[in-house]
Motif scaffolding. Structure first.
Motif, PDB file in Angstrom:
ATOM      1  N   PRO A   1       0.823  -1.193   0.000  1.00 34.79           N
ATOM      2  CA  PRO A   1       0.000   0.000   0.000  1.00 34.79           C
ATOM      3  C   PRO A   1       0.868   1.258   0.000  1.00 34.79           C
ATOM      4  CG  PRO A   1      -0.057  -1.056   2.154  1.00 34.79           C
ATOM      5  CD  PRO A   1       0.721  -1.943   1.224  1.00 34.79           C
ATOM      6  N   VAL A   2       0.414   2.261  -0.744  1.00 30.06           N
ATOM      7  CA  VAL A   2       1.123   3.523  -0.821  1.00 30.06           C
ATOM      8  C   VAL A   2       0.682   4.373   0.362  1.00 30.06           C
ATOM      9  CG1 VAL A   2       1.498   5.604  -2.189  1.00 30.06           C
ATOM     10  CG2 VAL A   2       1.255   3.392  -3.322  1.00 30.06           C
ATOM     11  N   GLN A   3       1.638   4.825   1.141  1.00 33.64           N
ATOM     12  CA  GLN A   3       1.314   5.661   2.290  1.00 33.64           C
ATOM     13  C   GLN A   3       1.162   7.106   1.824  1.00 33.64           C
ATOM     14  OE1 GLN A   3       4.451   5.004   5.088  1.00 33.64           O
ATOM     15  NE2 GLN A   3       3.551   3.124   5.857  1.00 33.64           N
ATOM     16  N   THR A   4       0.086   7.742   2.255  1.00 35.37           N
ATOM     17  CA  THR A   4      -0.131   9.139   1.909  1.00 35.37           C
ATOM     18  C   THR A   4      -0.549   9.916   3.149  1.00 35.37           C
ATOM     19  OG1 THR A   4      -2.436   8.753   1.332  1.00 35.37           O
ATOM     20  CG2 THR A   4      -0.851   8.646  -0.472  1.00 35.37           C
ATOM     21  N   LEU A   5      -0.215  11.173   3.110  1.00 33.65           N
ATOM     22  CA  LEU A   5      -0.682  12.123   4.114  1.00 33.65           C
ATOM     23  C   LEU A   5      -1.652  13.051   3.402  1.00 33.65           C
ATOM     24  CD1 LEU A   5       2.740  13.175   5.701  1.00 33.65           C
ATOM     25  CD2 LEU A   5       1.119  11.515   6.602  1.00 33.65           C
ATOM     26  N   THR A   6      -2.474  13.750   4.149  1.00 38.21           N
ATOM     27  CA  THR A   6      -3.313  14.774   3.532  1.00 38.21           C
ATOM     28  C   THR A   6      -2.794  16.137   3.968  1.00 38.21           C
ATOM     29  OG1 THR A   6      -4.908  14.636   5.339  1.00 38.21           O
ATOM     30  CG2 THR A   6      -5.363  13.330   3.367  1.00 38.21           C
ATOM     31  N   TYR A   7      -2.965  17.102   3.107  1.00 41.38           N
ATOM     32  CA  TYR A   7      -2.488  18.454   3.362  1.00 41.38           C
ATOM     33  C   TYR A   7      -3.545  19.420   2.850  1.00 41.38           C
ATOM     34  CZ  TYR A   7       0.454  22.626   3.108  1.00 41.38           C
ATOM     35  OH  TYR A   7       0.969  23.886   3.257  1.00 41.38           O
ATOM     36  N   THR A   8      -3.846  20.419   3.652  1.00 41.85           N
ATOM     37  CA  THR A   8      -4.797  21.449   3.239  1.00 41.85           C
ATOM     38  C   THR A   8      -3.999  22.640   2.748  1.00 41.85           C
ATOM     39  OG1 THR A   8      -6.392  20.677   4.863  1.00 41.85           O
ATOM     40  CG2 THR A   8      -6.745  22.869   3.945  1.00 41.85           C
ATOM     41  N   VAL A   9      -4.243  23.018   1.504  1.00 40.86           N
ATOM     42  CA  VAL A   9      -3.509  24.107   0.863  1.00 40.86           C
ATOM     43  C   VAL A   9      -3.834  25.423   1.568  1.00 40.86           C
ATOM     44  CG1 VAL A   9      -3.177  25.361  -1.315  1.00 40.86           C
ATOM     45  CG2 VAL A   9      -3.547  22.877  -1.346  1.00 40.86           C
ATOM     46  N   LYS A  10      -2.769  26.213   1.826  1.00 39.53           N
ATOM     47  CA  LYS A  10      -2.905  27.534   2.453  1.00 39.53           C
ATOM     48  C   LYS A  10      -2.601  28.610   1.415  1.00 39.53           C
ATOM     49  CE  LYS A  10      -0.802  25.577   6.466  1.00 39.53           C
ATOM     50  NZ  LYS A  10       0.561  25.207   6.422  1.00 39.53           N
ATOM     51  N   SER A  11      -2.993  29.819   1.718  1.00 39.22           N
ATOM     52  CA  SER A  11      -2.711  30.952   0.843  1.00 39.22           C
ATOM     53  C   SER A  11      -1.191  31.095   0.669  1.00 39.22           C
ATOM     54  CB  SER A  11      -3.283  32.234   1.458  1.00 39.22           C
ATOM     55  OG  SER A  11      -3.019  33.329   0.615  1.00 39.22           O
TER      56      SER A  11
ATOM     57  N   ASN B   1      -0.035  24.658 -11.735  1.00 38.12           N
ATOM     58  CA  ASN B   1       0.207  26.042 -11.347  1.00 38.12           C
ATOM     59  C   ASN B   1      -0.996  26.662 -10.647  1.00 38.12           C
ATOM     60  OD1 ASN B   1       2.857  26.216 -12.496  1.00 38.12           O
ATOM     61  ND2 ASN B   1       1.871  26.234 -14.501  1.00 38.12           N
ATOM     62  N   LEU B   2      -2.120  25.960 -10.614  1.00 35.37           N
ATOM     63  CA  LEU B   2      -3.340  26.504 -10.009  1.00 35.37           C
ATOM     64  C   LEU B   2      -3.847  25.604  -8.891  1.00 35.37           C
ATOM     65  CD1 LEU B   2      -5.305  27.612 -13.206  1.00 35.37           C
ATOM     66  CD2 LEU B   2      -4.030  29.065 -11.630  1.00 35.37           C
ATOM     67  N   ILE B   3      -3.393  25.888  -7.689  1.00 35.46           N
ATOM     68  CA  ILE B   3      -3.966  25.229  -6.520  1.00 35.46           C
ATOM     69  C   ILE B   3      -4.593  26.323  -5.671  1.00 35.46           C
ATOM     70  CG2 ILE B   3      -2.424  23.246  -6.583  1.00 35.46           C
ATOM     71  CD1 ILE B   3      -0.825  24.510  -4.296  1.00 35.46           C
ATOM     72  N   HIS B   4      -5.608  25.978  -4.922  1.00 40.12           N
ATOM     73  CA  HIS B   4      -6.393  26.977  -4.203  1.00 40.12           C
ATOM     74  C   HIS B   4      -6.410  26.694  -2.712  1.00 40.12           C
ATOM     75  CE1 HIS B   4      -7.749  28.288  -8.132  1.00 40.12           C
ATOM     76  NE2 HIS B   4      -8.054  27.024  -8.419  1.00 40.12           N
ATOM     77  N   PRO B   5      -6.374  27.760  -1.899  1.00 40.32           N
ATOM     78  CA  PRO B   5      -6.483  27.582  -0.456  1.00 40.32           C
ATOM     79  C   PRO B   5      -7.752  26.807  -0.100  1.00 40.32           C
ATOM     80  CG  PRO B   5      -5.900  29.853  -0.961  1.00 40.32           C
ATOM     81  CD  PRO B   5      -6.216  29.175  -2.264  1.00 40.32           C
ATOM     82  N   GLY B   6      -7.609  25.868   0.808  1.00 40.65           N
ATOM     83  CA  GLY B   6      -8.740  25.050   1.239  1.00 40.65           C
ATOM     84  C   GLY B   6      -8.791  23.684   0.569  1.00 40.65           C
ATOM     85  N   GLN B   7      -8.085  23.523  -0.555  1.00 43.40           N
ATOM     86  CA  GLN B   7      -8.053  22.207  -1.211  1.00 43.40           C
ATOM     87  C   GLN B   7      -7.304  21.222  -0.305  1.00 43.40           C
ATOM     88  OE1 GLN B   7      -6.133  23.200  -5.018  1.00 43.40           O
ATOM     89  NE2 GLN B   7      -7.927  22.354  -6.059  1.00 43.40           N
TER      90      GLN B   7
END
Length: 117
Positions: free
Chosen positions: A62-72, A105-111
């Motif tokens: 299994p591939v281990q992943t973390l989650t991250y919430t994009v910030k400004s 190039n387009l990630i948004h805060p809250g993703q």
């Protein structure tokens, strides 16, 4: 066998086994193909236990992943620098999140994105 041998012996004997003359099939090789391309002969080999291999019997790690919430102010390279210590690893994050991120190039805060380890 020559005529003198026949007359001397009184009977004809078959000649000793002469070396076999090569045929076209014997002289064909992978090097004789047009264009000088070498193609090895194709042989079919049965796959061992092919009938026993089922998707459920194939074990994958299994591939281990973390989650991250994009910030400004975040970018994939900044996140890769924080998580991996190397900003050039941003493609790993992008590949793991193609369902969420269409343009790296387009990630948004809250993703919320996955960070593969």
């Amino acid at each position: 066998m020559g005529l003198l041998d026949f007359l001397n012996k009184g009977q004809e004997k078959p000649a000793p086994d002469a070396p076999k003359q090569p045929t076209k099939k014997d002289t064909d090789s992978v090097f004789d193909k047009p264009g000088g391309q070498v193609k090895p002969p194709v042989t079919e080999q049965p796959i061992a236990n092919a009938d026993k291999a089922t998707p459920s019997s194939i074990q994958t790690e299994p591939v281990q992943t973390l989650t991250y919430t994009v910030k400004s102010g975040d970018s994939l390279s900044k996140i890769a620098q924080q998580q991996y210590g190397d900003g050039t690893q941003w493609r790993r994050i992008f590949e793991a999140n193609k369902d969420i991120i269409k343009d790296p190039n387009l990630i948004h805060p809250g993703q919320t994105i996955k960070i593969p380890k």
